[in-house]
Design an enzyme around this catalytic site. Structure first.
Site, PDB file in Angstrom:
ATOM      1  N   LEU A  37     -17.909  31.697   9.576  1.00 14.18           N
ATOM      2  CA  LEU A  37     -16.529  32.065   9.282  1.00 14.18           C
ATOM      3  C   LEU A  37     -16.294  33.530   9.608  1.00 14.18           C
ATOM      4  O   LEU A  37     -17.188  34.350   9.454  1.00 14.18           O
ATOM      5  CB  LEU A  37     -16.241  31.845   7.794  1.00 14.18           C
ATOM      6  CG  LEU A  37     -16.442  30.424   7.278  1.00 14.18           C
ATOM      7  CD1 LEU A  37     -16.297  30.383   5.774  1.00 14.18           C
ATOM      8  CD2 LEU A  37     -15.445  29.487   7.936  1.00 14.18           C
ATOM      9  N   GLU A  47     -12.482  28.179  -2.189  1.00 12.14           N
ATOM     10  CA  GLU A  47     -13.804  27.844  -2.744  1.00 12.14           C
ATOM     11  C   GLU A  47     -14.610  29.120  -2.917  1.00 12.14           C
ATOM     12  O   GLU A  47     -14.283  30.145  -2.324  1.00 12.14           O
ATOM     13  CB  GLU A  47     -14.568  26.938  -1.764  1.00 12.14           C
ATOM     14  CG  GLU A  47     -13.918  25.606  -1.551  1.00 12.14           C
ATOM     15  CD  GLU A  47     -14.547  24.846  -0.390  1.00 12.14           C
ATOM     16  OE1 GLU A  47     -15.635  25.240   0.085  1.00 12.14           O
ATOM     17  OE2 GLU A  47     -13.927  23.865   0.046  1.00 12.14           O
ATOM     18  N   LYS A  81     -17.794  31.464  -2.175  1.00  9.96           N
ATOM     19  CA  LYS A  81     -18.682  31.644  -1.017  1.00  9.96           C
ATOM     20  C   LYS A  81     -20.096  31.900  -1.540  1.00  9.96           C
ATOM     21  O   LYS A  81     -20.399  32.980  -2.030  1.00  9.96           O
ATOM     22  CB  LYS A  81     -18.195  32.816  -0.164  1.00  9.96           C
ATOM     23  CG  LYS A  81     -18.980  32.965   1.119  1.00  9.96           C
ATOM     24  CD  LYS A  81     -18.310  33.973   2.026  1.00  9.96           C
ATOM     25  CE  LYS A  81     -18.971  34.148   3.355  1.00  9.96           C
ATOM     26  NZ  LYS A  81     -20.395  34.100   3.415  1.00  9.96           N
ATOM     27  N   CYS A  84     -53.224  54.655   4.357  1.00  8.60           N
ATOM     28  CA  CYS A  84     -52.681  54.818   3.011  1.00  8.60           C
ATOM     29  C   CYS A  84     -52.447  56.297   2.711  1.00  8.60           C
ATOM     30  O   CYS A  84     -53.361  57.115   2.897  1.00  8.60           O
ATOM     31  CB  CYS A  84     -53.663  54.218   1.999  1.00  8.60           C
ATOM     32  SG  CYS A  84     -53.165  54.518   0.294  1.00  8.60           S
ATOM     33  N   TYR A  90     -20.171  21.714   0.847  1.00  9.83           N
ATOM     34  CA  TYR A  90     -18.785  22.178   0.937  1.00  9.83           C
ATOM     35  C   TYR A  90     -18.043  21.785   2.202  1.00  9.83           C
ATOM     36  O   TYR A  90     -16.902  22.151   2.387  1.00  9.83           O
ATOM     37  CB  TYR A  90     -18.725  23.697   0.764  1.00  9.83           C
ATOM     38  CG  TYR A  90     -19.714  24.480   1.601  1.00  9.83           C
ATOM     39  CD1 TYR A  90     -19.704  24.407   2.980  1.00  9.83           C
ATOM     40  CD2 TYR A  90     -20.640  25.316   0.984  1.00  9.83           C
ATOM     41  CE1 TYR A  90     -20.602  25.129   3.736  1.00  9.83           C
ATOM     42  CE2 TYR A  90     -21.548  26.047   1.731  1.00  9.83           C
ATOM     43  CZ  TYR A  90     -21.518  25.937   3.118  1.00  9.83           C
ATOM     44  OH  TYR A  90     -22.413  26.655   3.868  1.00  9.83           O
ATOM     45  N   LYS A 146     -14.663  38.671   1.640  1.00 11.63           N
ATOM     46  CA  LYS A 146     -15.901  39.166   1.017  1.00 11.63           C
ATOM     47  C   LYS A 146     -15.561  40.197  -0.051  1.00 11.63           C
ATOM     48  O   LYS A 146     -14.745  41.099   0.187  1.00 11.63           O
ATOM     49  CB  LYS A 146     -16.784  39.831   2.079  1.00 11.63           C
ATOM     50  CG  LYS A 146     -17.255  38.847   3.140  1.00 11.63           C
ATOM     51  CD  LYS A 146     -18.681  38.444   2.912  1.00 11.63           C
ATOM     52  CE  LYS A 146     -19.535  39.001   4.008  1.00 11.63           C
ATOM     53  NZ  LYS A 146     -20.935  38.772   3.814  1.00 11.63           N
TER      54      LYS A 146
HETATM   55  S1  IVH Z   1     -17.402  26.379   5.132  1.00 16.04           S
HETATM   56  C1  IVH Z   1     -16.688  25.601   9.608  1.00 16.04           C
HETATM   57  N1  IVH Z   1     -17.573  26.928   2.594  1.00 16.04           N
HETATM   58  O1  IVH Z   1     -20.657  31.202   4.583  1.00 16.04           O
HETATM   59  C2  IVH Z   1     -16.770  26.078   8.214  1.00 16.04           C
HETATM   60  N2  IVH Z   1     -19.048  28.055   4.071  1.00 16.04           N
HETATM   61  O2  IVH Z   1     -19.986  32.464   7.756  1.00 16.04           O
HETATM   62  C3  IVH Z   1     -18.095  25.922   7.646  1.00 16.04           C
HETATM   63  N3  IVH Z   1     -20.612  29.567   2.940  1.00 16.04           N
HETATM   64  O3  IVH Z   1     -21.822  29.609   7.435  1.00 16.04           O
HETATM   65  C4  IVH Z   1     -18.392  26.759   6.489  1.00 16.04           C
HETATM   66  N4  IVH Z   1     -19.937  29.165   0.892  1.00 16.04           N
HETATM   67  O4  IVH Z   1     -23.217  29.454   5.253  1.00 16.04           O
HETATM   68  C5  IVH Z   1     -18.046  27.197   3.823  1.00 16.04           C
HETATM   69  N5  IVH Z   1     -17.626  27.257   0.303  1.00 16.04           N
HETATM   70  C6  IVH Z   1     -18.116  27.515   1.514  1.00 16.04           C
HETATM   71  C7  IVH Z   1     -19.164  28.427   1.729  1.00 16.04           C
HETATM   72  C8  IVH Z   1     -19.604  28.678   3.030  1.00 16.04           C
HETATM   73  C9  IVH Z   1     -20.802  29.833   1.632  1.00 16.04           C
HETATM   74  C10 IVH Z   1     -21.415  30.195   3.998  1.00 16.04           C
HETATM   75  C11 IVH Z   1     -21.829  29.278   5.101  1.00 16.04           C
HETATM   76  C12 IVH Z   1     -21.122  29.795   6.296  1.00 16.04           C
HETATM   77  C13 IVH Z   1     -20.913  31.237   5.940  1.00 16.04           C
HETATM   78  C14 IVH Z   1     -19.720  31.866   6.586  1.00 16.04           C
END
Ligand code: IVH
Length: 684
Positions: free
Chosen positions: A84, A113, A115, A405, A224, A311
């Site tokens: 994302l 949601e 993260k 060391c 998710y 973020k």
């Molecule tokens: S959705 C195409 N939902 O954040 C969309 N990602 O760079 C797929 N992540 O790669 C991701 N919580 O590893 C999504 N509720 C959430 C998330 C989430 C954490 C991570 C995931 C993703 C990265 C964003």
């Protein structure tokens, strides 16, 4: 049991265990005790051992971890694993909303949601059975970590209800904060390097080759996203609800938002609420809810245009890296520490920051005199997170990590699978010696509280104590008048402390009293790598005395319950050094407990004929071991509580009826720890 019956029984057991797993890990409402669960699992294990060809691919026994994986196969993702785009401000969210509305008009709805801060994973189910788990990798192809993922209890091995024949769902594997803290405490106790944060610990766990070790890690997973509209739904929210019906773990902390105000409310709530979660989140994900609108918006090569992540801000400042110090810890691990031009950050002046290890220095490509970004995140010590390359001086050179060391000059070593460099000179490197001495006197070891860090330093600096055996040769005349100069700060004069008679008497009597400490704690006090409190108890329970332990072969050690290759190797290695055997001899001659106290007259009476009821499951001892100890120390075991019962020793999952009865009759209820203290207090 014949094979036909075994097939039926295995099916019943697998289904029953899966349901209990679901109740416990997804619904958080268990309907069976751990003890009964383990009993069913054991029954299944036995049947599977008898009929290995009947092991089902969704068998809960797979969760304890199978054979080690030599290398992780590379697998191409059916749907690319996009990431994302990140935003840090409300303005950027408004811009995102404007972009979305430009394409699809004003009839838009978002889902917000949390993260999760872990590592992304794709789970592939065929006919409802988990067949593959793939890491992100480069988004096109990732590593097959199926055997490791199967050990995570909140990930179902079999789906429930209706599901597509071929199904993939994406989510995040993370480590709980409680689990992370206790795992790190244990690692430090046995001399392993602690993980920097739960995210590193989670991704480090997924890279381990032995799934049995992964099974011990406190990992969890939220799902998710279902790529490719496999469930044929109109919106994302509904897709997650359907996934939840399949037994998959979906967070309840999701909101459908009609507009940006709703989004900001969700963000603001969780900016505060995140502190109460038992896992780390680093922001909020905002997704367009309608699947057809998602399709309309499409994706760039890297990111979908229908979602964005916000973020949370961590406080960050820029300053200059002046130099790097290398600190040698008690375990010999060498930690690089950055000296910075002092700078204000989150209310304090920061002068130093951890650089963790050589890999991190290399990845950041941080160099002396660089302008660096310093952040204060969840960890107490600030860290360098990046370099402002534009301000780099033209003649700068990459940092060359030291190879000797800084304390004793010994060449450093580094194991492939570990990030840290170590000084291997464990018996002669000053900080390692002092660390060993401090560990020896610590509360859970010999508990000599009349000595502390400062006094140990004085004894060591004055050549009075070089190893733990030397404590027992100390005489009052060697200590009296011993001095230490404390340099004055900010132009003030130096001051002096010196040992007075009272201090000396305390030190000598503390050392003398420690001779009563039981064998298991003496073994723990020796500071053998990987021999923590629990391992020491296991070893002393098995070998009974130091000579038997010393003479045990690698194979014999490895056969002892819960003693793996690493621990066995470390013990063999420790006893192979003549100077360690000299220490053992000194300690034995001084009269320390080098064997388990067998039922001598004195020991066998300390529980005084009292009757005990032992119930539930315990952490360090089995129920039978506790019962054996009761008898060894002169108590009696009974199975029912009466007014004559002396104590109820209660473990976890004890039935409520026992507790009620004990309460009614006024029988004291004690834990496993209390019981051990009871024996110890009567012995010492
Ligand atoms: S959705 C195409 N939902 O954040 C969309 N990602 O760079 C797929 N992540 O790669 C991701 N919580 O590893 C999504 N509720 C959430 C998330 C989430 C954490 C991570 C995931 C993703 C990265 C964003």
């Amino acid at each position: 049991m014949n094979k036909e019956d075994a097939i039926l029984k295995i099916d019943i057991l697998v289904d029953e265990l899966q349901q209990h797993n679901y109740n416990y890990y997804i619904l958080s409402t268990p309907t069976i005790s751990n003890y009964d669960f383990d009993r069913l699992l054991k029954e299944l294990e036995q049947l599977e051992a008898e009929y290995p060809d009947l092991v089902r691919p969704d068998s809960p026994t797979l969760r304890v971890g199978g054979e080690p994986t030599k290398y992780f196969a590379n697998v191409v993702h059916k749907y690319p694993m996009l990431s994302l785009s990140n935003t840090y401000s409300e303005d950027e969210i408004l811009e995102f909303d404007t972009r979305v509305r430009k394409v699809i008009g004003d009839n838009v709805e978002y889902v917000c949601e949390l993260k999760y801060d872990g590592l992304s994973i794709g789970l592939i189910y065929k006919n409802g059975i988990l067949v593959q788990a793939i890491t992100r990798g480069d988004g096109i192809q990732g590593d097959d970590v199926t055997n490791n993922v199967r050990t995570i209890k909140s990930i179902p091995l079999k789906l429930k209800g209706n599901y597509p024949r071929d199904f993939e769902i994406r989510g995040e594997i993370f480590m709980t904060i409680d689990g992370f803290n206790s795992m790190n405490a244990e690692r430090e106790e046995v001399g392993e390097q602690a993980f920097a944060n739960p995210r590193n610990a989670a991704s480090g766990s997924m890279k381990m080759q032995d799934p049995k070790e992964v099974a011990q890690r406190p990992l969890d997973c939220y799902l998710y996203y279902i790529p490719g509209n496999q469930l044929d739904v109109t919106n994302h929210y509904n897709s997650l609800q359907l996934a939840s019906k399949m037994g998959l773990k979906i967070s309840k902390n999701i909101a459908v938002c009609k507009n940006t105000e709703d989004i900001f409310e969700f963000i603001n709530d969780w900016a505060v609420g995140r502190k109460n979660l038992n896992y780390e989140i680093d922001g909020i994900v905002i997704k367009v809810n309608s699947i057809s609108q998602q399709k309309q918006l499409g994706s760039t090569a890297k990111n979908p245009r229908w979602a964005i992540s916000y973020k949370f801000k961590t406080e960050r400042v820029e300053t200059i890296l002046k130099s790097i110090d290398y600190q040698v810890g008690r375990t010999g691990a060498v930690t690089p520490v950055a000296n910075l031009v002092p700078v204000q950050l989150a209310g304090t002046v920061v002068k130093r920051a951890s650089l963790h290890n050589a890999d991190i220095i290399k990845t950041l490509d941080v160099r002396i005199d660089d302008h660096v970004m310093v952040e204060k995140g969840g960890e107490i010590i600030p860290k360098i997170v990046g370099v402002n390359f534009e301000k780099r001086l033209s003649d700068s050179r990459p940092v060359k990590f030291i190879d000797a060391c800084p304390e004793c000059g010994t060449s450093l070593t580094k194991k492939m699978e570990e990030a840290a460099h170590y000084c291997p000179n464990e018996d002669h490197c000053p900080p390692q010696i002092k660390g060993k001495l401090e560990h020896f006197i610590s509360r859970k070891a010999m508990n000599i509280d009349s000595l502390g860090e400062g006094k140990i330093e004085m004894l060591y600096d004055n050549n009075l104590v070089h190893n733990v055996g030397d404590f027992y040769s100390l005489k009052p005349e060697m200590l009296i008048g011993l001095e230490k100069v404390i340099p004055g700060k900010d132009g003030k004069k130096d001051s002096k402390i010196s040992f007075q008679a009272k201090t000396v008497v305390n030190i000598i009597s503390g050392i003398e009293k420690s001779k009563q400490v039981p064998f298991a704690r003496v073994l723990f006090a020796l500071g053998i790598r990987f021999v923590g409190e629990t391992v020491a108890k296991k070893l002393t329970g098995h070998y009974r005395n130091i000579t038997a332990l010393k003479n045990a072969s690698f194979e014999e050690l490895n056969e002892v319950d819960e003693i793996g290759v690493r621990i066995a190797e470390s013990i063999i290695n420790w006893f192979s050094k003549p100077e360690h055997n000299d220490i053992i001899e000194k300690l034995s001659n001084a009269g320390l407990n080098m064997e388990m106290v067998e039922s001598s007259d004195e020991a066998s009476n300390i529980l005084d004929g009292k009757s005990f009821v032992v119930s539930g499951v315990f952490e360090n001892y089995s129920r039978d071991e506790i019962k054996a100890l009761i008898e060894q120390y002169g108590g009696k075991n009974t199975s029912t509580i009466s007014s004559k019962t002396g104590y109820l020793v209660a473990g976890s999952n004890m039935g409520p009826a026992k507790k009620q009865k004990a309460d009614k009759l006024g029988v004291p209820m004690i834990s496993e720890d209390d019981f051990m203290k009871l024996i110890d207090s009567k012995k010492i």
